[in-house]
Design a protein around this motif. Structure first.
Motif, PDB file in Angstrom:
ATOM      1  N   ILE A 126       0.850  -1.184   0.000  1.00  0.00           N
ATOM      2  CA  ILE A 126       0.000   0.000   0.000  1.00  0.00           C
ATOM      3  C   ILE A 126       0.891   1.241   0.000  1.00  0.00           C
ATOM      4  N   GLN A 127       0.591   2.144  -0.902  1.00  0.00           N
ATOM      5  CA  GLN A 127       1.370   3.378  -1.019  1.00  0.00           C
ATOM      6  C   GLN A 127       0.440   4.567  -0.826  1.00  0.00           C
ATOM      7  N   LYS A 128       0.908   5.543  -0.039  1.00  0.00           N
ATOM      8  CA  LYS A 128       0.161   6.790   0.164  1.00  0.00           C
ATOM      9  C   LYS A 128       1.138   7.946   0.047  1.00  0.00           C
ATOM     10  N   GLU A 129       0.693   8.987  -0.640  1.00  0.00           N
ATOM     11  CA  GLU A 129       1.545  10.155  -0.832  1.00  0.00           C
ATOM     12  C   GLU A 129       0.655  11.338  -1.214  1.00  0.00           C
ATOM     13  N   THR A 130       1.003  12.524  -0.742  1.00  0.00           N
ATOM     14  CA  THR A 130       0.298  13.735  -1.147  1.00  0.00           C
ATOM     15  C   THR A 130       1.204  14.539  -2.068  1.00  0.00           C
ATOM     16  N   ARG A 131       0.631  14.978  -3.190  1.00  0.00           N
ATOM     17  CA  ARG A 131       1.366  15.815  -4.138  1.00  0.00           C
ATOM     18  C   ARG A 131       0.567  17.089  -4.395  1.00  0.00           C
ATOM     19  N   LEU A 132       1.284  18.173  -4.648  1.00  0.00           N
ATOM     20  CA  LEU A 132       0.652  19.446  -4.988  1.00  0.00           C
ATOM     21  C   LEU A 132       0.774  19.665  -6.490  1.00  0.00           C
ATOM     22  N   TYR A 133      -0.369  19.608  -7.186  1.00  0.00           N
ATOM     23  CA  TYR A 133      -0.365  19.807  -8.636  1.00  0.00           C
ATOM     24  C   TYR A 133      -0.732  21.252  -8.963  1.00  0.00           C
ATOM     25  N   PRO A 134       0.085  21.921  -9.782  1.00  0.00           N
ATOM     26  CA  PRO A 134      -0.209  23.299 -10.143  1.00  0.00           C
ATOM     27  C   PRO A 134      -1.335  23.390 -11.171  1.00  0.00           C
ATOM     28  N   VAL A 135      -2.119  24.441 -11.017  1.00  0.00           N
ATOM     29  CA  VAL A 135      -3.178  24.766 -11.976  1.00  0.00           C
ATOM     30  C   VAL A 135      -3.095  26.263 -12.230  1.00  0.00           C
ATOM     31  N   ILE A 136      -3.167  26.642 -13.474  1.00  0.00           N
ATOM     32  CA  ILE A 136      -3.127  28.047 -13.857  1.00  0.00           C
ATOM     33  C   ILE A 136      -4.554  28.494 -14.148  1.00  0.00           C
ATOM     34  N   LEU A 137      -4.993  29.554 -13.479  1.00  0.00           N
ATOM     35  CA  LEU A 137      -6.326  30.112 -13.682  1.00  0.00           C
ATOM     36  C   LEU A 137      -6.219  31.379 -14.511  1.00  0.00           C
ATOM     37  N   HIS A 138      -7.111  31.502 -15.506  1.00  0.00           N
ATOM     38  CA  HIS A 138      -7.166  32.688 -16.377  1.00  0.00           C
ATOM     39  C   HIS A 138      -8.610  33.147 -16.460  1.00  0.00           C
ATOM     40  N   ARG A 139      -8.799  34.432 -16.380  1.00  0.00           N
ATOM     41  CA  ARG A 139     -10.142  34.973 -16.642  1.00  0.00           C
ATOM     42  C   ARG A 139     -10.186  35.408 -18.095  1.00  0.00           C
TER      43      ARG A 139
END
Length: 127
Positions: free
Chosen positions: A5-18
């Motif tokens: 069993i593997q558990k990991e938290t990652r922060l994925y970038p998202v670019i927001l545009h209006r």
């Protein structure tokens, strides 16, 4: 041999545009889309990333690392980071179903868990 069993938290970038009355969102790893509000764009980006990661985990495919901040071209947009918990752990759930339905399921399969997992994947992929 039991599955590790593997558990990991990652922060994925998202670019927001209006863009006029629409908010666009783009993940360098998973693509993007549009929404009517900034909040909706964030929720939809999260849902998109969750779905893509779930598909990759189930298929046991490689999961992309999040882009490094210095490698992201925000093109005038706002960069946010969406935390994602990655895990291949299964979870036990309990269902209450009519006995007649359970009998029909048992006649169709010897593995109820696999049966419901396949139905859930099909339903989620077509929604």
């Amino acid at each position: 041999m039991p599955k590790t069993i593997q558990k990991e938290t990652r922060l994925y970038p998202v670019i927001l545009h209006r863009e006029g009355d629409t908010w666009g969102y783009f993940s360098p790893e998973f693509g993007g889309g549009g929404a009517s509000t900034e909040t909706d764009a964030i929720y939809e980006a999260q849902y998109m990333i969750e779905g893509a990661l779930a598909d990759l985990i189930e298929a046991e495919d490689a999961i992309p690392d999040p882009s490094a901040p210095e490698d992201i071209d925000d093109d005038g947009g706002k960069i946010i980071y969406i935390p994602m918990m990655l895990s291949n752990a299964a979870e036990r759930i309990f269902l209450t179903l009519p006995k007649t339905l359970i009998a029909r399921i048992d006649a169709a399969t010897s593995n109820r868990s696999a049966f419901f997992a396949e139905l859930a994947r099909e339903r989620l992929n077509h929604s």
